[in-house]
Design a protein around this motif. Structure first.
Motif, PDB file in Angstrom:
ATOM      1  N   ASP A   1     -19.000 -19.809  12.682  1.00  9.99           N
ATOM      2  CA  ASP A   1     -20.161 -19.276  13.389  1.00  9.99           C
ATOM      3  C   ASP A   1     -21.349 -19.283  12.434  1.00  9.99           C
ATOM      4  OD1 ASP A   1     -21.688 -18.180  15.403  1.00  9.99           O
ATOM      5  OD2 ASP A   1     -20.522 -16.328  15.564  1.00  9.99           O
ATOM      6  N   VAL A   2     -22.537 -19.141  12.982  1.00 12.60           N
ATOM      7  CA  VAL A   2     -23.731 -18.970  12.157  1.00 12.60           C
ATOM      8  C   VAL A   2     -23.717 -17.536  11.656  1.00 12.60           C
ATOM      9  CG1 VAL A   2     -26.247 -18.974  12.133  1.00 12.60           C
ATOM     10  CG2 VAL A   2     -25.006 -20.714  13.450  1.00 12.60           C
TER      11      VAL A   2
ATOM     12  N   THR B   1     -16.179 -25.770   7.899  1.00 14.91           N
ATOM     13  CA  THR B   1     -16.780 -27.078   7.614  1.00 14.91           C
ATOM     14  C   THR B   1     -16.540 -28.028   8.785  1.00 14.91           C
ATOM     15  OG1 THR B   1     -16.497 -26.773   5.240  1.00 14.91           O
ATOM     16  CG2 THR B   1     -16.785 -29.033   6.017  1.00 14.91           C
ATOM     17  N   VAL B   2     -15.326 -28.043   9.297  1.00 14.22           N
ATOM     18  CA  VAL B   2     -15.003 -28.899  10.446  1.00 14.22           C
ATOM     19  C   VAL B   2     -15.833 -28.460  11.652  1.00 14.22           C
ATOM     20  CG1 VAL B   2     -13.171 -29.596  12.041  1.00 14.22           C
ATOM     21  CG2 VAL B   2     -12.708 -29.452   9.575  1.00 14.22           C
ATOM     22  N   TRP B   3     -15.950 -27.162  11.851  1.00 13.83           N
ATOM     23  CA  TRP B   3     -16.747 -26.639  12.966  1.00 13.83           C
ATOM     24  C   TRP B   3     -18.202 -27.095  12.851  1.00 13.83           C
ATOM     25  CZ3 TRP B   3     -20.742 -22.917  13.118  1.00 13.83           C
ATOM     26  CH2 TRP B   3     -21.093 -22.487  14.406  1.00 13.83           C
ATOM     27  N   CYS B   4     -18.775 -27.009  11.662  1.00 11.94           N
ATOM     28  CA  CYS B   4     -20.169 -27.443  11.471  1.00 11.94           C
ATOM     29  C   CYS B   4     -20.345 -28.928  11.783  1.00 11.94           C
ATOM     30  CB  CYS B   4     -20.626 -27.169  10.040  1.00 11.94           C
ATOM     31  SG  CYS B   4     -20.989 -25.446   9.700  1.00 11.94           S
ATOM     32  N   ALA B   5     -19.355 -29.722  11.435  1.00 10.45           N
ATOM     33  CA  ALA B   5     -19.445 -31.163  11.651  1.00 10.45           C
ATOM     34  C   ALA B   5     -19.239 -31.567  13.109  1.00 10.45           C
ATOM     35  CB  ALA B   5     -18.416 -31.880  10.773  1.00 10.45           C
TER      36      ALA B   5
ATOM     37  N   PRO C   1     -20.720 -28.612  19.255  1.00  9.79           N
ATOM     38  CA  PRO C   1     -21.947 -28.809  20.025  1.00  9.79           C
ATOM     39  C   PRO C   1     -22.870 -27.591  19.971  1.00  9.79           C
ATOM     40  CG  PRO C   1     -19.999 -28.816  21.468  1.00  9.79           C
ATOM     41  CD  PRO C   1     -19.523 -28.665  20.065  1.00  9.79           C
ATOM     42  N   ALA C   2     -22.338 -26.439  19.596  1.00 10.72           N
ATOM     43  CA  ALA C   2     -23.169 -25.233  19.483  1.00 10.72           C
ATOM     44  C   ALA C   2     -24.252 -25.392  18.425  1.00 10.72           C
ATOM     45  CB  ALA C   2     -22.294 -24.025  19.165  1.00 10.72           C
ATOM     46  N   LEU C   3     -24.058 -26.328  17.494  1.00 15.22           N
ATOM     47  CA  LEU C   3     -25.027 -26.532  16.414  1.00 15.22           C
ATOM     48  C   LEU C   3     -25.935 -27.736  16.659  1.00 15.22           C
ATOM     49  CD1 LEU C   3     -22.699 -25.817  13.356  1.00 15.22           C
ATOM     50  CD2 LEU C   3     -24.424 -24.306  14.352  1.00 15.22           C
TER      51      LEU C   3
END
Length: 163
Positions: free
Chosen positions: A119-120, A98-102, A105-107
């Motif tokens: 990751d996706v 969740t933190v990664w999604c927020a 920059p990769a997203l």
């Protein structure tokens, strides 16, 4: 683990099965992320579906000890099993995606995707990881959006997501 029955979202025409309902709710969340991303991307708002992993929290209070044991989710002393290889995580590990999604920059240029393990997730037909293709299908997301529009629950769901 299963698609959403768009003709019977509330289990009014078929026997209720809590595991099928749970699985359908997870698929519906993934489809909602696809729909919300379509609505918001032109305004710089992106949406993601996140799988944190299997985490033992108070939310599992309705699962019996024998079910937890059959999943291999608890040790003999009753403590949660933490084994990320088997998708069993501590709360902090589960929060990482969740933190990664927020913040990642990769997203920046994508949305409406299903993420797991920072990751996706790949589209997979079977297996414990990945996302089923029907759960991220744009046409299926539109049908789900239309079905939920007919349902009395969508307004409440959207308001909960915003708050």
């Amino acid at each position: 683990m299963c698609d959403v029955d768009l003709d019977d979202l509330d289990f009014t025409r078929r026997p209720y099965d809590r595991w099928k309902a749970y699985d359908q709710s997870k698929t519906a969340c993934a489809l909602l992320a696809v729909s919300l991303d379509k609505c918001g991307r032109h305004h710089g708002i992106r949406s993601f579906a996140v799988h944190p992993g299997m985490i033992i929290t108070p939310g599992i209070r309705h699962i019996t000890w024998s079910e937890l044991d059959s999943f291999g989710a608890v040790a003999a002393d009753g403590s949660p099993v933490v084994d990320p290889v088997r998708d069993m995580k501590a709360s902090e590990q589960g929060a990482a995606t969740t933190v990664w999604c927020a913040t990642s920059p990769a997203l920046d240029s994508m949305g409406g995707v299903y993420c797991e393990n920072c990751d996706v997730a790949p589209a997979e037909q079977d297996g414990p990881c990945g996302v089923r293709p029907y759960a991220v299908d744009p046409q299926r997301a539109e049908l789900s959006w239309q079905a939920s529009d007919r349902s009395r629950h969508r307004k409440d769901l959207i308001l909960r997501l915003i708050v």
